[in-house]
Scaffold this active site. Sequence first.
Site, short mmCIF file in Angstrom:
data_model
loop_
_atom_site.label_atom_id
_atom_site.label_comp_id
_atom_site.label_asym_id
_atom_site.label_seq_id
_atom_site.Cartn_x
_atom_site.Cartn_y
_atom_site.Cartn_z
N HIS A 70 17.22 -62.29 -13.12
CA HIS A 70 18.49 -62.65 -12.49
C HIS A 70 19.26 -61.38 -12.21
O HIS A 70 19.32 -60.49 -13.07
CB HIS A 70 19.32 -63.54 -13.42
CG HIS A 70 18.61 -64.80 -13.80
ND1 HIS A 70 18.45 -65.84 -12.92
CD2 HIS A 70 17.96 -65.14 -14.92
CE1 HIS A 70 17.74 -66.79 -13.50
NE2 HIS A 70 17.43 -66.39 -14.71
N TYR A 113 26.59 -60.74 -6.64
CA TYR A 113 25.17 -60.38 -6.48
C TYR A 113 24.95 -59.02 -5.81
O TYR A 113 23.81 -58.60 -5.67
CB TYR A 113 24.45 -61.48 -5.68
CG TYR A 113 24.52 -62.82 -6.36
CD1 TYR A 113 23.90 -63.02 -7.59
CD2 TYR A 113 25.21 -63.90 -5.79
CE1 TYR A 113 23.97 -64.25 -8.25
CE2 TYR A 113 25.27 -65.13 -6.43
CZ TYR A 113 24.66 -65.30 -7.66
OH TYR A 113 24.72 -66.50 -8.31
C1 DQA Z 1 20.78 -66.04 -10.10
C2 DQA Z 1 21.68 -66.75 -11.11
C3 DQA Z 1 21.71 -68.25 -10.87
O1 DQA Z 1 22.59 -68.88 -11.79
C4 DQA Z 1 22.20 -68.55 -9.47
O2 DQA Z 1 22.17 -69.94 -9.22
C5 DQA Z 1 21.48 -67.79 -8.42
C6 DQA Z 1 21.13 -66.39 -8.67
C7 DQA Z 1 20.86 -64.51 -10.23
O3 DQA Z 1 19.98 -63.83 -9.68
O4 DQA Z 1 21.79 -63.99 -10.83
O5 DQA Z 1 21.23 -68.28 -7.33
O6 DQA Z 1 19.44 -66.43 -10.36
#
Ligand code: DQA
Length: 147
Positions: free
Chosen positions: A102, A25
Amino acid sequence: MASSRVIVLSGVNLNLLGQREPEVYGSMTLDDHLGLARETAKREGITLEHVQANDATSLVEAIQKARGTAQGIIINPGAFTHYAWSLHDALSAFDGFVIEVHLSQPQAREAWRHTSVIAPVADGTISGFGRDTYPLAVSAMAALLKH
Ligand code: DQA
């Protein structure tokens, strides 16, 4: 023209951005992402408000409050993306634009992340662009609001 009101919703575990799995992330915090989003919003004449919650109920309540008062919702539901039908239904009852975001690209990850219960009620999805994700989402929202 009066400025548009857009609600940014951040779901479960997004309060840990910057500390949580930075290899997936990135190192930016949620506040860092919101700062970039606000820069783009300012240029586009959009007022952003933000709600982060680790429970679906608070997000449903924020979506219900947005009905009739906000023109759009940008939502990163976190893991709620993959199973929270309550968010799907709440967004379905929202009359403005919805953009799902995302930071990572769920389609390139584990199989359980490949389903989004939010996508069917979103106008579009921005995923996998890391630090550019939120500015892109705000630009996409601005385009939807203009056209
Ligand atoms: C997310 C992707 C989701 O699968 C994950 O559970 C997250 C973050 C993203 O920002 O990439 O918590 O939403």
